[in-house]
Design a protein around this motif. Structure first.
Motif, PDB file in Angstrom:
ATOM      1  N   ARG A 180      29.300  24.867 112.326  1.00 12.24           N
ATOM      2  CA  ARG A 180      28.390  24.489 111.128  1.00 12.24           C
ATOM      3  C   ARG A 180      28.407  22.979 111.012  1.00 12.24           C
ATOM      4  O   ARG A 180      27.222  22.835 110.485  1.00 12.24           O
ATOM      5  CB  ARG A 180      29.270  25.180 109.952  1.00 12.24           C
ATOM      6  CG  ARG A 180      28.584  25.067 108.821  1.00 12.24           C
ATOM      7  CD  ARG A 180      27.629  26.360 108.537  1.00 12.24           C
ATOM      8  NE  ARG A 180      26.884  26.019 107.231  1.00 12.24           N
ATOM      9  CZ  ARG A 180      26.848  26.772 106.077  1.00 12.24           C
ATOM     10  NH1 ARG A 180      27.718  27.851 106.068  1.00 12.24           N
ATOM     11  NH2 ARG A 180      25.958  26.752 105.350  1.00 12.24           N
TER      12      ARG A 180
ATOM     13  N   ARG B 199      35.590  25.552  99.194  1.00 11.80           N
ATOM     14  CA  ARG B 199      34.921  25.793 100.267  1.00 11.80           C
ATOM     15  C   ARG B 199      33.842  26.929 100.054  1.00 11.80           C
ATOM     16  O   ARG B 199      32.474  26.875 100.477  1.00 11.80           O
ATOM     17  CB  ARG B 199      35.832  26.656 101.153  1.00 11.80           C
ATOM     18  CG  ARG B 199      35.242  27.065 102.429  1.00 11.80           C
ATOM     19  CD  ARG B 199      35.954  27.807 103.436  1.00 11.80           C
ATOM     20  NE  ARG B 199      37.152  26.889 103.833  1.00 11.80           N
ATOM     21  CZ  ARG B 199      38.469  27.764 103.445  1.00 11.80           C
ATOM     22  NH1 ARG B 199      38.424  28.738 103.016  1.00 11.80           N
ATOM     23  NH2 ARG B 199      39.286  26.837 104.005  1.00 11.80           N
TER      24      ARG B 199
ATOM     25  N   THR C  84      31.628  28.877 111.997  1.00  8.38           N
ATOM     26  CA  THR C  84      32.688  27.848 111.262  1.00  8.38           C
ATOM     27  C   THR C  84      32.967  26.776 112.112  1.00  8.38           C
ATOM     28  O   THR C  84      32.802  25.605 111.242  1.00  8.38           O
ATOM     29  CB  THR C  84      33.823  28.562 111.056  1.00  8.38           C
ATOM     30  OG1 THR C  84      33.781  29.930 110.400  1.00  8.38           O
ATOM     31  CG2 THR C  84      34.760  27.849 110.188  1.00  8.38           C
TER      32      THR C  84
ATOM     33  N   SER D 126      29.752  26.246 100.620  1.00  9.92           N
ATOM     34  CA  SER D 126      28.885  26.839 101.464  1.00  9.92           C
ATOM     35  C   SER D 126      27.813  27.336 100.695  1.00  9.92           C
ATOM     36  O   SER D 126      26.452  27.582 101.067  1.00  9.92           O
ATOM     37  CB  SER D 126      29.734  28.251 101.706  1.00  9.92           C
ATOM     38  OG  SER D 126      29.076  29.238 102.339  1.00  9.92           O
TER      39      SER D 126
ATOM     40  N   GLY E 177      23.953  26.653 101.619  1.00  6.68           N
ATOM     41  CA  GLY E 177      22.777  27.753 101.761  1.00  6.68           C
ATOM     42  C   GLY E 177      21.789  27.243 100.910  1.00  6.68           C
ATOM     43  O   GLY E 177      20.694  27.685 101.180  1.00  6.68           O
TER      44      GLY E 177
ATOM     45  N   GLU F 268      24.643  21.298 110.496  1.00  8.96           N
ATOM     46  CA  GLU F 268      24.416  20.717 109.200  1.00  8.96           C
ATOM     47  C   GLU F 268      23.882  19.294 109.455  1.00  8.96           C
ATOM     48  O   GLU F 268      23.151  18.584 108.857  1.00  8.96           O
ATOM     49  CB  GLU F 268      25.415  20.802 108.236  1.00  8.96           C
ATOM     50  CG  GLU F 268      25.752  22.400 107.757  1.00  8.96           C
ATOM     51  CD  GLU F 268      24.632  22.787 106.873  1.00  8.96           C
ATOM     52  OE1 GLU F 268      23.778  22.118 106.436  1.00  8.96           O
ATOM     53  OE2 GLU F 268      24.629  23.933 106.858  1.00  8.96           O
TER      54      GLU F 268
ATOM     55  N   GLU G 237      22.465  27.716 108.649  1.00  9.28           N
ATOM     56  CA  GLU G 237      23.056  28.676 107.890  1.00  9.28           C
ATOM     57  C   GLU G 237      23.592  29.860 108.798  1.00  9.28           C
ATOM     58  O   GLU G 237      24.642  30.318 108.017  1.00  9.28           O
ATOM     59  CB  GLU G 237      21.880  29.366 107.215  1.00  9.28           C
ATOM     60  CG  GLU G 237      22.386  30.188 105.908  1.00  9.28           C
ATOM     61  CD  GLU G 237      20.922  30.564 104.935  1.00  9.28           C
ATOM     62  OE1 GLU G 237      21.486  30.472 103.751  1.00  9.28           O
ATOM     63  OE2 GLU G 237      19.897  30.520 105.476  1.00  9.28           O
TER      64      GLU G 237
END
Length: 183
Positions: free
Chosen positions: A75, A39, A72, A43, A47, A79, A68
């Motif tokens: 996300r 994870r 949670t 991340s 990023g 993305e 960014e």
């Protein structure tokens, strides 16, 4: 004598059962650590991609910021929007260095996502076993969740080669090339 054999047999069963439970608990702990590390890697890859997208300066800066800074739960959706916007970009309009960095960041996101989802799959499979559920070996650790995003379209020389090779490679079931299917 038979009583002694029964006692030794019972002790052996207890020892074997204890070893099995301890081994399973240790494996589950290692899988949770692997999931956490994956994870963190995911991340970091996401990023980095957002940072490179911001540098590209082609109207994806706000999407990169949203991705960014998303929660949670949101996300993956953020993305996905960033991936769709980056797929629409023409890499020929970017400086060669930025285009290379963007392609590298996209590849790293794909790999990190696969590594993370593999770790989640393995952890969930072990947690689904009866022994783990009955003895509550997972404790209070939350059940890891998959991170599902649309994979970006990656245009690299290797990707073009793989696509061409797949087009001309024989189908394992029929033995015919994929280009022969319509004939």
């Amino acid at each position: 004598m038979t009583l002694a054999i029964l006692i030794v047999g019972a002790l052996l069963l207890v020892v074997l059962g204890t070893v099995l439970v301890i081994g399973t608990a240790h494996r589950l702990d290692r899988l949770h650590i692997r999931t956490d590390a994956a994870r963190a890697g995911l991340s970091a890859a996401l990023g980095r991609r957002a940072a490179v997208a911001r540098v590209s300066g082609l109207g994806v800066r706000t999407l990169a910021d949203e991705a960014e800074h998303a929660s949670t739960e949101g996300r993956a959706d953020a993305e996905d929007r960033l991936t769709a916007a980056l797929d629409e970009l023409d890499p020929r309009g970017l400086p060669e260095e930025v285009a290379g960095e963007l392609a590298d960041a996209q590849i790293r996101v794909v790999f990190a996502c696969r590594v993370y989802n593999d770790a989640v799959r393995d952890t969930r499979a072990l947690r689904a076993r009866l022994l783990v559920r009955v003895l509550h070996l997972a404790g209070t650790a939350p059940l890891p969740r998959y991170f599902v995003i649309t994979e970006p379209a990656i245009d690299t020389p290797q990707a073009r080669f793989d696509e061409a090779a797949a087009e001309f490679s024989p189908d394992r079931r029929t033995g015919r090339r994929r280009t022969d299917r319509g004939r």
